[in-house]
Write a protein that holds these residues in place. Structure first.
Motif, short mmCIF file in Angstrom:
data_model
loop_
_atom_site.label_atom_id
_atom_site.label_comp_id
_atom_site.label_asym_id
_atom_site.label_seq_id
_atom_site.Cartn_x
_atom_site.Cartn_y
_atom_site.Cartn_z
N GLU A 239 0.83 -1.20 0.00
CA GLU A 239 0.00 0.00 0.00
C GLU A 239 0.87 1.26 0.00
OE1 GLU A 239 -4.09 -1.28 2.34
OE2 GLU A 239 -2.44 -0.37 3.47
N GLN A 240 0.35 2.30 -0.61
CA GLN A 240 1.02 3.60 -0.60
C GLN A 240 0.27 4.53 0.35
OE1 GLN A 240 3.91 4.45 -2.21
NE2 GLN A 240 4.06 2.29 -2.83
N TRP A 241 0.93 4.92 1.43
CA TRP A 241 0.33 5.82 2.40
C TRP A 241 0.98 7.20 2.28
CZ3 TRP A 241 -2.18 4.40 7.47
CH2 TRP A 241 -2.82 3.16 7.40
N MET A 242 0.15 8.24 2.30
CA MET A 242 0.67 9.60 2.27
C MET A 242 -0.19 10.48 3.16
SD MET A 242 1.35 12.20 -0.94
CE MET A 242 2.57 11.06 -1.59
N LEU A 243 0.45 11.17 4.08
CA LEU A 243 -0.27 12.09 4.95
C LEU A 243 -0.72 13.30 4.15
CD1 LEU A 243 -1.08 13.03 7.87
CD2 LEU A 243 1.13 14.22 7.90
N PHE A 244 -2.04 13.59 4.19
CA PHE A 244 -2.53 14.81 3.57
C PHE A 244 -2.39 15.99 4.52
CE2 PHE A 244 -5.69 18.00 2.56
CZ PHE A 244 -5.50 18.18 1.19
N GLY A 245 -2.75 15.79 5.79
CA GLY A 245 -2.61 16.86 6.76
C GLY A 245 -3.24 16.52 8.08
N VAL A 246 -3.06 17.41 9.04
CA VAL A 246 -3.59 17.24 10.39
C VAL A 246 -4.80 18.16 10.54
CG1 VAL A 246 -3.11 17.47 12.85
CG2 VAL A 246 -1.31 16.65 11.29
N VAL A 247 -5.87 17.62 11.12
CA VAL A 247 -7.10 18.40 11.32
C VAL A 247 -6.92 19.32 12.53
CG1 VAL A 247 -9.58 18.30 11.75
CG2 VAL A 247 -8.50 16.56 10.31
N ASN A 248 -7.00 20.63 12.29
CA ASN A 248 -6.88 21.60 13.38
C ASN A 248 -8.23 21.95 14.00
OD1 ASN A 248 -4.13 21.78 13.23
ND2 ASN A 248 -4.08 23.75 12.18
N TYR A 249 -9.26 22.09 13.15
CA TYR A 249 -10.58 22.48 13.63
C TYR A 249 -11.65 21.77 12.80
CZ TYR A 249 -8.34 26.33 16.16
OH TYR A 249 -7.56 27.06 17.01
N VAL A 250 -12.83 21.64 13.41
CA VAL A 250 -14.02 21.14 12.71
C VAL A 250 -15.10 22.19 12.85
CG1 VAL A 250 -15.80 19.36 12.63
CG2 VAL A 250 -13.43 18.72 13.11
N ILE A 251 -15.75 22.52 11.74
CA ILE A 251 -16.82 23.53 11.73
C ILE A 251 -18.12 22.82 11.37
CG2 ILE A 251 -17.62 25.67 10.68
CD1 ILE A 251 -14.70 26.21 9.90
N LYS A 252 -19.14 23.03 12.20
CA LYS A 252 -20.41 22.33 11.99
C LYS A 252 -21.57 23.29 12.17
CE LYS A 252 -19.90 19.15 15.18
NZ LYS A 252 -20.42 18.00 14.46
N PRO A 253 -22.65 23.11 11.39
CA PRO A 253 -23.86 23.91 11.61
C PRO A 253 -24.60 23.40 12.83
CG PRO A 253 -24.24 22.32 9.87
CD PRO A 253 -22.79 22.19 10.26
N MET A 254 -25.29 24.30 13.53
CA MET A 254 -26.01 23.92 14.73
C MET A 254 -27.50 24.28 14.68
SD MET A 254 -23.75 22.38 16.47
CE MET A 254 -24.63 22.16 18.01
N THR A 255 -27.99 24.82 13.55
CA THR A 255 -29.40 25.14 13.42
C THR A 255 -30.08 24.15 12.52
OG1 THR A 255 -29.01 26.61 11.54
CG2 THR A 255 -28.90 27.59 13.72
N ALA A 256 -31.38 23.93 12.74
CA ALA A 256 -32.13 22.93 11.99
C ALA A 256 -32.13 23.27 10.49
CB ALA A 256 -33.56 22.83 12.52
N THR A 257 -32.26 24.54 10.14
CA THR A 257 -32.33 24.90 8.73
C THR A 257 -30.99 24.68 8.04
OG1 THR A 257 -31.85 27.18 9.34
CG2 THR A 257 -34.16 26.58 9.06
N ARG A 258 -29.89 24.95 8.74
CA ARG A 258 -28.57 24.75 8.15
C ARG A 258 -28.23 23.28 8.04
NH1 ARG A 258 -24.87 28.79 8.58
NH2 ARG A 258 -23.53 27.35 7.43
N MET A 259 -28.72 22.46 8.97
CA MET A 259 -28.40 21.05 8.99
C MET A 259 -29.31 20.24 8.06
SD MET A 259 -27.75 20.59 13.10
CE MET A 259 -27.19 18.90 12.98
N GLY A 260 -30.33 20.86 7.51
CA GLY A 260 -31.22 20.16 6.59
C GLY A 260 -32.19 19.27 7.29
#
Length: 207
Positions: free
Chosen positions: A186-207
């Motif tokens: 297998e070929q493994w390559m690091l794309f990057g490290v996750v610094n933050y996660v952004i998520k919607p918190m309202t019903a209309t934004r979340m669908g």
């Protein structure tokens, strides 16, 4: 990233920039705000790093990864209290402002935004459709959440170091997502490290 390694060595393969190779000049017309951003990020050194990273990484960047290149800054009020029950007057605690560019981005040329797909990391608070702010310049530490390319597929998992190397751990109590270990061929390559996660918190934004 190759099998059995935790990440690329910093500046591996790069030659130092010297006066002899800095023979070309770039002239561009920009807005006053873009000029300030250029200066704030390090000027010519930042531009050379951005161009170098682009050349080195363009083959490993999927078409659906969105680069982050902030050109505007917008400050919002920052309050010193933590909200629990009730809501005190904002005027009582207002002290300073916060710019989300400064909060979310440490290295602009190496920062990308990707969207979470699937449910394998829901116990880490990462749901389908959330946005991940990923830094490609970081070397992962134990327990960091990373985006890894394995052959032609990408996955986001928790990076676990062991005495023998490392593996990727899903975080979903259902047991449907097994840990991922490097396999021969297998070929493994690091794309990057996750610094933050952004998520919607309202019903209309979340669908």
């Amino acid at each position: 990233m190759t099998k059995g390694r935790g990440g690329k060595r910093d500046n591996a393969g790069r030659k130092p920039l010297g006066d002899k190779i800095l023979a070309a000049t770039i002239i561009a017309r920009v807005t006053p705000g873009q000029k300030e951003t250029f200066k704030a990020n390090g000027g010519g050194q930042w531009l050379r790093l951005a161009l170098t990273n682009l050349k080195e990484n363009q083959r490993s960047i999927p078409s659906w990864a969105q680069a982050v290149m902030p050109v505007h800054h917008a400050s919002v009020p920052l309050f010193e209290y933590s909200v629990q029950a009730g809501f005190p007057s904002p005027a009582e605690s207002y002290k300073e402002t916060l710019d989300f560019n400064d909060l979310l981005i440490e290295n602009a040329p190496a920062t990308f935004v990707l969207r979470v797909s699937g449910q394998s990391m829901i116990d880490a608070g990462m749901c389908d459709g959330d946005l991940m702010v990923v830094d490609r310049s970081r070397t992962p530490k134990n327990n960091d959440i990373v985006v890894m390319q394995i052959d032609n597929d990408y996955t986001v998992k928790r990076f676990i170091k062991t005495s023998d190397g490392f593996y990727l751990k899903a975080e979903n109590a259902s047991g449907l997502y097994p840990d991922i270990y490097p396999k021969e061929g297998e070929q493994w390559m690091l794309f990057g490290v996750v610094n933050y996660v952004i998520k919607p918190m309202t019903a209309t934004r979340m669908g």
